[in-house]
Design a protein around this motif. Structure first.
Motif, PDB file in Angstrom:
ATOM      1  N   GLU A 580       0.824  -1.215   0.000  1.00 60.05           N
ATOM      2  CA  GLU A 580       0.000   0.000   0.000  1.00 60.05           C
ATOM      3  C   GLU A 580       0.856   1.261   0.000  1.00 60.05           C
ATOM      4  O   GLU A 580       0.465   2.295  -0.551  1.00 60.05           O
ATOM      5  CB  GLU A 580      -0.925  -0.007   1.225  1.00 60.05           C
ATOM      6  CG  GLU A 580      -2.048  -1.028   1.133  1.00 60.05           C
ATOM      7  CD  GLU A 580      -2.892  -1.046   2.396  1.00 60.05           C
ATOM      8  OE1 GLU A 580      -2.662  -0.171   3.263  1.00 60.05           O
ATOM      9  OE2 GLU A 580      -3.761  -1.930   2.511  1.00 60.05           O
ATOM     10  N   ALA A 581       2.033   1.179   0.626  1.00 61.21           N
ATOM     11  CA  ALA A 581       2.910   2.351   0.725  1.00 61.21           C
ATOM     12  C   ALA A 581       3.625   2.652  -0.583  1.00 61.21           C
ATOM     13  O   ALA A 581       4.097   3.786  -0.797  1.00 61.21           O
ATOM     14  CB  ALA A 581       3.934   2.138   1.843  1.00 61.21           C
ATOM     15  N   LEU A 582       3.730   1.650  -1.442  1.00 58.78           N
ATOM     16  CA  LEU A 582       4.444   1.858  -2.706  1.00 58.78           C
ATOM     17  C   LEU A 582       3.552   2.566  -3.714  1.00 58.78           C
ATOM     18  O   LEU A 582       2.365   2.264  -3.816  1.00 58.78           O
ATOM     19  CB  LEU A 582       4.892   0.510  -3.289  1.00 58.78           C
ATOM     20  CG  LEU A 582       6.005  -0.234  -2.524  1.00 58.78           C
ATOM     21  CD1 LEU A 582       6.190  -1.626  -3.079  1.00 58.78           C
ATOM     22  CD2 LEU A 582       7.330   0.546  -2.630  1.00 58.78           C
ATOM     23  N   PRO A 583       4.091   3.490  -4.498  1.00 62.10           N
ATOM     24  CA  PRO A 583       3.305   4.145  -5.555  1.00 62.10           C
ATOM     25  C   PRO A 583       2.928   3.139  -6.642  1.00 62.10           C
ATOM     26  O   PRO A 583       3.564   2.104  -6.813  1.00 62.10           O
ATOM     27  CB  PRO A 583       4.252   5.226  -6.090  1.00 62.10           C
ATOM     28  CG  PRO A 583       5.605   4.873  -5.598  1.00 62.10           C
ATOM     29  CD  PRO A 583       5.465   4.025  -4.377  1.00 62.10           C
ATOM     30  N   ALA A 584       1.892   3.458  -7.392  1.00 67.75           N
ATOM     31  CA  ALA A 584       1.321   2.538  -8.382  1.00 67.75           C
ATOM     32  C   ALA A 584       2.333   2.053  -9.408  1.00 67.75           C
ATOM     33  O   ALA A 584       2.316   0.902  -9.817  1.00 67.75           O
ATOM     34  CB  ALA A 584       0.144   3.199  -9.089  1.00 67.75           C
ATOM     35  N   GLY A 585       3.245   2.900  -9.860  1.00 64.75           N
ATOM     36  CA  GLY A 585       4.172   2.491 -10.927  1.00 64.75           C
ATOM     37  C   GLY A 585       5.520   2.059 -10.428  1.00 64.75           C
ATOM     38  O   GLY A 585       6.462   1.927 -11.234  1.00 64.75           O
ATOM     39  N   ALA A 586       5.683   1.832  -9.135  1.00 66.88           N
ATOM     40  CA  ALA A 586       6.995   1.493  -8.587  1.00 66.88           C
ATOM     41  C   ALA A 586       7.467   0.138  -9.105  1.00 66.88           C
ATOM     42  O   ALA A 586       6.695  -0.818  -9.171  1.00 66.88           O
ATOM     43  CB  ALA A 586       6.927   1.483  -7.066  1.00 66.88           C
ATOM     44  N   ALA A 587       8.760   0.055  -9.429  1.00 67.02           N
ATOM     45  CA  ALA A 587       9.326  -1.185  -9.956  1.00 67.02           C
ATOM     46  C   ALA A 587       9.329  -2.285  -8.905  1.00 67.02           C
ATOM     47  O   ALA A 587       9.233  -3.469  -9.221  1.00 67.02           O
ATOM     48  CB  ALA A 587      10.754  -0.922 -10.458  1.00 67.02           C
ATOM     49  N   GLU A 588       9.438  -1.879  -7.635  1.00 63.19           N
ATOM     50  CA  GLU A 588       9.504  -2.846  -6.543  1.00 63.19           C
ATOM     51  C   GLU A 588       8.161  -3.515  -6.274  1.00 63.19           C
ATOM     52  O   GLU A 588       8.090  -4.559  -5.643  1.00 63.19           O
ATOM     53  CB  GLU A 588       9.970  -2.106  -5.273  1.00 63.19           C
ATOM     54  CG  GLU A 588      10.272  -3.017  -4.095  1.00 63.19           C
ATOM     55  CD  GLU A 588      10.645  -2.220  -2.850  1.00 63.19           C
ATOM     56  OE1 GLU A 588      10.742  -2.851  -1.795  1.00 63.19           O
ATOM     57  OE2 GLU A 588      10.820  -0.989  -2.939  1.00 63.19           O
ATOM     58  N   ARG A 589       7.094  -2.917  -6.780  1.00 63.12           N
ATOM     59  CA  ARG A 589       5.748  -3.376  -6.461  1.00 63.12           C
ATOM     60  C   ARG A 589       5.511  -4.828  -6.915  1.00 63.12           C
ATOM     61  O   ARG A 589       4.888  -5.619  -6.190  1.00 63.12           O
ATOM     62  CB  ARG A 589       4.729  -2.440  -7.125  1.00 63.12           C
ATOM     63  CG  ARG A 589       3.299  -2.688  -6.682  1.00 63.12           C
ATOM     64  CD  ARG A 589       2.343  -1.677  -7.305  1.00 63.12           C
ATOM     65  NE  ARG A 589       0.981  -1.929  -6.871  1.00 63.12           N
ATOM     66  CZ  ARG A 589       0.447  -1.464  -5.753  1.00 63.12           C
ATOM     67  NH1 ARG A 589       1.181  -0.694  -4.961  1.00 63.12           N
ATOM     68  NH2 ARG A 589      -0.794  -1.758  -5.415  1.00 63.12           N
TER      69      ARG A 589
END
Length: 740
Positions: A580-589
């Protein structure tokens, strides 16, 4: 009914209801007649105390309520088969007021043997000469009026598939039904038998023996034919009179044997056929000598039953069936799967998370839905099988297979129990086991009974369709075809083994009539298809629903202790927080999502392993691991002993409980493909294990009824499961090397 018959039915006050029987030889078109009269208003069951199909339908004619009873197809009214005995009992019970005897007009001489016996019983009979179009095409002309005069019975021309003659035959039956039993037809059987018959009749009439049940002359005929069933009835009714009658029969039989070197039964049959020959020659039947009835059927048989080309064509037909099933059925199957997926999502959304939601989504929808998704494929296969049956090609398959069966110690009549059990896929071992009653030899019957569970019955089909489609998508039809052939091969090899050891006995000859080829009617194919598919759907909605709920409970309870669940819940919560803390386009997601999915899988698997079913599966797993089966598969196989369809429904529940992500609900096939414990070798080993291992519970009960003792049931469970295990281990180990 076709031909607009229903539209001409009257609507006045209903008169007393009638029961009219529909009789006829096999392959005379009787089923088409019955379907045309009753349509969907049919009830299918069994005759009390026996396993022969009982069909009844209801209709009205000019305000008269009519129950139409479809008697089993039979060539005569002797007691040599269950079908003949059932037909005779139904007629003699006094519950039937008239009989419509459906005869193949193109083979009238053979069909009239049953007609003569019905008339000798004193039954009010309407003779319906069906398939008049085929008779005319073969250059056959029948004088209906003259034939009726000889038989003293109404005779009606009929083309049932086009609706011609249906109303006329029914109206004639209703008309004669009100007249009651008729004076039985009295034929002369020669001076020796006629004298004996007269003496027997007098004894029967004087004693009032079975009065109101059988006509005295017909009863006398049955006694002279040495009919065991009638003899037992006579002894039970009046032992003293029975002794007198038996003395006359023994004296007559000895005289006939010494004089003609033949039995009384064969003499009686010869005279019946002599009567039939005489009336047909006396202006009733006219054949056009320029038109040979070799026609289409015989010309086709020159190729289709050829010693070399026939078996090759048969294999091609069977392979084509599977190809059509997969190619055509893939689309509706996908629609059904999507529908159940949406249904599961709907209940996940509306039900609060907890046991109720898990029961509905993971137990009922995943379990029953996994089985029902194969209904489109099974309906297609049933329709194709029905087409083969009604066209006459199924009888040719039995004829060709007899050559093979004799080598393996079986009777040609074993073909039909095998086919009914699923020899062309989609059958059922239960009616297949019942069909072994047509086998006269107890040893051949037992060998057939113990090996027919190897056929690809409709209950096993969902397993095969699931695994073949998932792991062999490019060759699914070939794999299915191979599984079907494997069932036949194992059945024949084991039958040979049995006939050479514990069920030794003499072989009996095989005689079978090949009906002419016909184009099946759409109504008949659809009705057969619907009957079988509805039985499958009904079973999924009753037996499998109950099994799915029980299995879900066994997979859910007892719950994982809080101290064991806490680490998993904490890890899942932490990963959800990170996501939830990661932004929508983050590579780590993407990495976190995969880790979260693995965490949920691990939690679900541990909860399942802690349950009753999980513990049982874990206990069995060391034994089945050499065959490639894990503990979840073992749970499904144990459930399959109750009903083979439960294998797929249990797997659906097991893998649904192991996959807890509500946004990633994959079909079962996709879950298995993505499971690292599964491979082509595992799938093939499981298909063969399901093909061969213990029959389902209901089939075992029927095997007990037919075999006569529980010892053969135990043999079927233990031997079949041991064979299945050995084959599965060998295939899995070889497959690991082949597909490494």
């Amino acid at each position: 009914m076709s031909d607009g018959m229903e539209g001409r039915i009257g609507h006045g006050p209903a008169a007393a209801s009638l029961r009219i029987a529909l009789a006829g030889n096999p392959n005379c078109g009787k089923t088409t007649v019955f379907n045309a009269y009753t349509g969907a208003r049919q009830h299918v069951g069994n005759y009390p105390g026996v396993t022969v199909d009982r069909k009844e339908g209801h209709l009205e004619l000019e305000g008269r309520s009519i129950t139409l009873v479809d008697l089993p197809g039979t060539y005569s009214l002797t007691a040599f088969s269950q079908e003949e005995l059932v037909a005779r009992r139904e007629l003699s019970a006094g519950n039937v007021q008239a009989v419509i005897d459906v005869a193949d007009a193109s083979a009238l001489e053979r069909n009239l043997l049953l007609t003569v016996q019905l008339l000798e019983m004193g039954m009010p009979v309407v003779l319906a000469c069906n398939m008049m179009d085929e008779a005319r095409a073969a250059g056959i002309q029948i004088d209906m009026e003259r034939l009726g005069q000889f038989l003293h019975a109404p005779v009606v021309p009929m083309i049932a598939r086009e609706g011609e003659g249906l109303r006329e035959a029914l109206a004639a039956a209703v008309n004669i039904a009100g007249e009651g039993r008729r004076e039985p037809l009295r034929l002369s059987y020669g001076p020796d038998l006629d004298t004996a018959l007269l003496e027997l009749e007098q004894i029967i009439e004087t004693a009032g023996l079975l009065k109101g049940v059988y006509a005295p002359r017909w009863l006398a005929l049955k006694l002279l034919e040495n009919d065991g069933v009638i003899l037992r009835e006579v002894r039970a009714a009046d032992a003293g009179t029975a002794a007198r009658l038996e003395a006359v029969c023994r004296k007559t039989a000895a005289h006939i044997r010494d004089t003609f070197n033949a039995g009384t039964e064969s003499i009686i049959t010869d005279h019946r056929y002599g009567f039939i020959h005489s009336i047909l020659r006396d202006g009733v039947l006219d054949r056009d000598p320029a038109r040979d009835r070799l026609a289409l059927s015989d010309k086709l048989d020159r190729v289709l039953t050829n010693a070399f080309f026939g078996p090759l064509i048969m294999l091609g037909v069977l392979y084509l069936m599977y190809q059509i099933t997969f190619e055509v059925g893939a689309y509706p199957q996908g629609w059904v799967e999507d529908g159940f997926g949406l249904l599961g999502d709907f209940f996940k959304d509306v039900l609060p998370e907890g046991l109720v939601s898990s029961l509905v989504v993971d137990g009922v929808i995943a379990g029953v839905g996994g089985v029902l998704s194969f209904v489109p494929l099974i309906m297609i296969m049933f329709a194709l099988i029905s087409f083969l049956e009604d066209s006459g090609y199924m009888a040719r398959m039995a004829y060709m297979m007899d050559r093979v069966f004799r080598f393996f110690g079986l009777h040609g009549a074993s073909v039909m129990p095998y086919v009914i059990s699923g020899g062309i896929a989609g059958g059922c071992a239960i009616p297949g086991a019942m069909a072994t009653r047509t086998l006269r030899s107890p040893k051949e019957k037992l060998a057939t009974l113990l090996t027919l569970p190897y056929m690809t019955c409709g209950a096993k089909l969902p397993v095969f369709l699931l695994l073949a489609g998932a792991f062999f998508p490019e060759n699914a039809a070939t794999v299915m075809f191979g599984i079907m052939l494997a069932g036949w091969i194992f059945a024949l090899v084991v039958a040979r083994l049995l006939r050479s050891s514990i069920v030794k006995g003499e072989a009996t000859p095989f005689v079978m009539e090949l009906p002419p080829y016909r184009m099946p009617t759409l109504l008949s194919v659809l009705l057969h298809c619907w009957e079988r598919a509805w039985m499958y759907i009904k079973k999924a909605g009753t037996v499998l629903l109950a099994i799915s709920v029980v299995i879900w409970a066994a997979m859910t309870f007892p719950s994982l202790p809080e101290e064991a669940a806490a680490p998993h819940e904490a890890r899942i919560a932490a990963l959800e927080g990170r996501l939830e803390a990661l932004p929508a386009g983050a590579a780590e997601r993407e990495d976190v999502e995969e880790e979260l999915a693995r965490a949920r899988d691990a939690f679900g698997e541990e909860k399942l392993a802690y349950s009753v079913a999980g513990r049982l599966g874990k206990w069995v797993e060391p034994v089945t691991r050499p065959a490639g089966f894990d503990w979840r598969t073992d749970i499904a196989l144990i459930a399959g002993v109750a009903a083979k369809e439960a294998v797929v429904s249990t797997m659906g529940t097991a893998w649904a409980l192991g996959e807890q992500d509500p946004d990633d609900a994959e079909p079962l096939a996709e879950r298995l493909k993505s499971d690292p414990g599964w491979s082509k070798a595992t799938a093939l080993a499981l298909m063969l294990f399901v093909l061969l291992y213990s029959p389902c519970f209901v089939a075992l009960v029927v095997i007990r009824q037919e075999a006569g003792n529980w010892g053969w049931v135990a043999f079927s469970i233990l031997f079949n499961t041991a064979l299945a295990y050995a084959v599965a281990v060998g295939v899995y180990q070889a497959g690991r090397i082949l597909w490494a």
